[in-house]
Design a protein around this motif. Structure first.
Motif, PDB file in Angstrom:
ATOM      1  N   UNK A   1       0.823  -1.217   0.000  1.00 14.66           N
ATOM      2  CA  UNK A   1       0.000   0.000   0.000  1.00 14.66           C
ATOM      3  C   UNK A   1       0.849   1.256   0.000  1.00 14.66           C
ATOM      4  N   UNK A   2       1.841   1.315   0.903  1.00 14.41           N
ATOM      5  CA  UNK A   2       2.696   2.499   0.988  1.00 14.41           C
ATOM      6  C   UNK A   2       3.406   2.760  -0.333  1.00 14.41           C
ATOM      7  N   UNK A   3       3.942   1.691  -0.935  1.00 16.62           N
ATOM      8  CA  UNK A   3       4.672   1.854  -2.197  1.00 16.62           C
ATOM      9  C   UNK A   3       3.742   2.277  -3.334  1.00 16.62           C
ATOM     10  N   UNK A   4       2.514   1.748  -3.355  1.00 11.21           N
ATOM     11  CA  UNK A   4       1.587   2.061  -4.448  1.00 11.21           C
ATOM     12  C   UNK A   4       1.104   3.504  -4.401  1.00 11.21           C
ATOM     13  N   UNK A   5       1.146   4.117  -3.226  1.00  8.46           N
ATOM     14  CA  UNK A   5       0.686   5.506  -3.092  1.00  8.46           C
ATOM     15  C   UNK A   5       1.700   6.515  -3.610  1.00  8.46           C
ATOM     16  N   UNK A   6       2.945   6.080  -3.732  1.00 12.72           N
ATOM     17  CA  UNK A   6       3.991   7.005  -4.157  1.00 12.72           C
ATOM     18  C   UNK A   6       4.056   7.021  -5.682  1.00 12.72           C
ATOM     19  N   UNK A   7       3.302   7.924  -6.281  1.00 14.63           N
ATOM     20  CA  UNK A   7       3.293   8.065  -7.744  1.00 14.63           C
ATOM     21  C   UNK A   7       4.300   9.151  -8.118  1.00 14.63           C
ATOM     22  N   UNK A   8       5.378   8.729  -8.753  1.00 11.41           N
ATOM     23  CA  UNK A   8       6.507   9.626  -8.982  1.00 11.41           C
ATOM     24  C   UNK A   8       6.170  10.772  -9.927  1.00 11.41           C
ATOM     25  N   UNK A   9       5.311  10.541 -10.901  1.00 15.53           N
ATOM     26  CA  UNK A   9       4.966  11.607 -11.845  1.00 15.53           C
ATOM     27  C   UNK A   9       4.265  12.768 -11.150  1.00 15.53           C
ATOM     28  N   UNK A  10       3.409  12.439 -10.175  1.00 17.27           N
ATOM     29  CA  UNK A  10       2.662  13.494  -9.489  1.00 17.27           C
ATOM     30  C   UNK A  10       3.442  14.084  -8.320  1.00 17.27           C
ATOM     31  N   UNK A  11       4.591  13.484  -7.990  1.00 16.71           N
ATOM     32  CA  UNK A  11       5.353  13.968  -6.845  1.00 16.71           C
ATOM     33  C   UNK A  11       6.623  14.710  -7.260  1.00 16.71           C
ATOM     34  N   UNK A  12       6.742  15.036  -8.560  1.00 19.39           N
ATOM     35  CA  UNK A  12       7.964  15.667  -9.022  1.00 19.39           C
ATOM     36  C   UNK A  12       8.261  16.972  -8.284  1.00 19.39           C
TER      37      UNK A  12
ATOM     38  N   UNK B   1      -0.504  -7.019 -13.310  1.00 23.82           N
ATOM     39  CA  UNK B   1      -1.770  -6.732 -12.628  1.00 23.82           C
ATOM     40  C   UNK B   1      -2.304  -5.358 -13.014  1.00 23.82           C
ATOM     41  N   UNK B   2      -1.415  -4.367 -13.088  1.00 16.21           N
ATOM     42  CA  UNK B   2      -1.839  -3.017 -13.454  1.00 16.21           C
ATOM     43  C   UNK B   2      -2.383  -2.976 -14.882  1.00 16.21           C
ATOM     44  N   UNK B   3      -1.700  -3.643 -15.802  1.00 17.41           N
ATOM     45  CA  UNK B   3      -2.143  -3.666 -17.198  1.00 17.41           C
ATOM     46  C   UNK B   3      -3.489  -4.389 -17.327  1.00 17.41           C
ATOM     47  N   UNK B   4      -3.620  -5.511 -16.595  1.00 18.37           N
ATOM     48  CA  UNK B   4      -4.879  -6.262 -16.651  1.00 18.37           C
ATOM     49  C   UNK B   4      -6.036  -5.433 -16.104  1.00 18.37           C
ATOM     50  N   UNK B   5      -5.792  -4.711 -15.012  1.00 16.17           N
ATOM     51  CA  UNK B   5      -6.847  -3.882 -14.427  1.00 16.17           C
ATOM     52  C   UNK B   5      -7.158  -2.675 -15.303  1.00 16.17           C
ATOM     53  N   UNK B   6      -6.148  -2.157 -15.992  1.00 18.31           N
ATOM     54  CA  UNK B   6      -6.399  -1.066 -16.942  1.00 18.31           C
ATOM     55  C   UNK B   6      -7.336  -1.517 -18.062  1.00 18.31           C
ATOM     56  N   UNK B   7      -7.083  -2.701 -18.607  1.00 21.37           N
ATOM     57  CA  UNK B   7      -7.930  -3.242 -19.671  1.00 21.37           C
ATOM     58  C   UNK B   7      -9.354  -3.438 -19.160  1.00 21.37           C
TER      59      UNK B   7
ATOM     60  N   UNK C   1       2.579   3.011 -10.190  1.00 27.92           N
ATOM     61  CA  UNK C   1       3.105   3.886 -11.231  1.00 27.92           C
ATOM     62  C   UNK C   1       2.799   3.404 -12.642  1.00 27.92           C
ATOM     63  N   UNK C   2       2.139   2.235 -12.768  1.00 29.38           N
ATOM     64  CA  UNK C   2       1.747   1.712 -14.077  1.00 29.38           C
ATOM     65  C   UNK C   2       0.253   1.856 -14.313  1.00 29.38           C
TER      66      UNK C   2
END
Length: 407
Positions: A78-89, A214-220, A267-268
């Motif tokens: 959970x902690x790692x998934x919350x850190x979205x690098x693009x939005x935290x620049x 998992x991220x790609x599958x959930x995106x689809x 981040x994916x």
């Protein structure tokens, strides 16, 4: 046997009533110096004797280990998934310095301090002690993270650092435990280095593959409107534990895999990730309650039993000099005011990660000085729960007033 079973049920009912009462009074409690960790640590400590009378030590240890593993997997993912690098620049520079420079310096300085205070325990135990006591826990300073008085860049920094440092410190914890275990008389060290290398290498690879897939599958599924909104939390739960178990099956470290999977997933995945926060708001808080209950009921009494003045001194040093000096050094040249550097240095509370790492490493490995490690961790977390808990609100107001006035 029936009497013991009834006693266990009574203890469980008592704990559930405490959780219910706490839930009813959360707003009122938030206006006091009391915090969730303080309250449930005390409840756990009060349950220590009844639990000891009601259940076998092996049963308690197995239950604590299982809960520790479940909690740590979810916390890391959970902690790692919350850190979205693009939005935290905008804010990534300061926490990056704290993680890339401050974290290794903290482990190094902590290792030196631990060794000087207890040279007979050896360098491996000093490394393990330092690594276990390095990760921070935002839950102990929740007032700081949620307070509008604290400038946003400081809140973001504390969030990012506490979200990533427990995963980044894992290889050091594992290395310290393996090296300390190897020093035991009669220890089997054949293939130990290879096993450690495989755990540290395979864990991230499994996490990377599972998090991305998992991220790609959930995106689809999201694009084709196949997934119900409520199912997101269930899917996230499955991904976290698939990464953990999948890595363990092939010889990797499951906790490292869960951490990497969370980071890659967060981040994916192209859509809103709010379902993780919503899921963990309830389940995560419940797991946090039980983590501090376990600490108060099992670790703290044993830690106090083996307490020495050396453990107290070490705990105080880890909460002050060992934490604050490396953070101060890592933030040189950032343009932050002195008060902000000291604020970030102080709010490195020790909590869930230290508790869970200690429980899991002591269960998985045999190493010398386990009692001393338990005493050091228990005293550090105990003092952190009290000191960081009661200082969070007043220091949040102070940093807010100082920032507004420009002092």
């Amino acid at each position: 046997m029936d009497l013991s079973h009834s006693a266990q049920e009574l203890v469980l009912v008592g704990v559930l009533i405490c959780i219910f009462v706490y839930s009813l009074l959360t707003k009122a409690i938030s206006k006091t110096i009391l915090t969730l960790p303080i309250i449930f640590m005390v409840i756990g400590y009060l349950c220590a004797v009844p639990l000891e009378m009601a259940a076998e030590p092996e049963t308690l240890d197995e239950g604590a280990r299982l809960l520790a593993e479940i909690t740590l997997v979810l916390v890391l993912f959970t902690d790692a998934s919350h850190v979205r690098f693009m939005s935290l620049r905008k804010y990534v520079g300061v926490p990056a310095r704290m993680l890339v420079v401050g974290l290794p310096l903290t482990i190094g300085l902590g290792m030196v301090v631990a060794y000087l205070l207890s040279p007979e325990s050896g360098l491996a135990m000093a490394l393990l002690t330092a690594a276990v006591l390095t990760p921070t826990d935002a839950a102990l300073g929740q007032t700081v993270v949620s307070s509008k008085d604290v400038p946003e860049h400081l809140r973001q920094t504390i969030n990012v650092e506490s979200g990533l440092n427990d995963g980044l410190v894992l290889p050091f914890v594992l290395l310290g435990a393996i090296l300390a275990s190897a020093t035991m008389e009669g220890a089997h060290t054949d293939g130990l280095a290879m096993s450690a290398m495989m755990q540290i290498l395979l864990g991230p690879l499994v996490g990377l593959a599972i998090g991305w897939c998992a991220a790609k599958a959930m995106d689809v599924a999201q694009d084709k409107d196949l997934i119900a909104e409520a199912a997101g939390g269930v899917a996230f739960l499955a991904v976290a534990f698939v990464a953990f178990i999948g890595s363990e099956i092939i010889g990797g470290n499951g906790f490292i895999a869960a951490f990497v999977a969370g980071m890659v997933f967060g981040n994916t995945y192209r859509h809103e990730i709010h379902f993780i926060g919503e899921f963990m708001e309830g389940v995560g808080q419940l797991l946090t309650m039980f983590a501090f209950l376990i600490f108060g009921a099992l670790l703290l009494p044993d830690g106090l039993e083996h307490m020495t003045w050396g453990a107290v001194v070490l705990a105080l040093l880890f909460l002050t000099v060992v934490r604050m000096l490396p953070i101060f050094v890592s933030l040189m040249g950032t343009g932050l005011a002195l008060r902000e550097k000291l604020f970030l240095g102080w709010f490195g509370p020790r909590g869930i990660a230290s508790i869970l790492f200690t429980l899991i490493m002591m269960d998985e490995f045999d190493f010398p000085g386990e009692e001393e490690l338990l005493a050091c961790v228990s005293m550090t977390v105990f003092l952190s729960i009290i000191l960081h808990g009661i200082s969070a609100a007043p220091l949040s107001k102070w940093i807010g007033q100082a920032s507004r006035s420009g002092r």
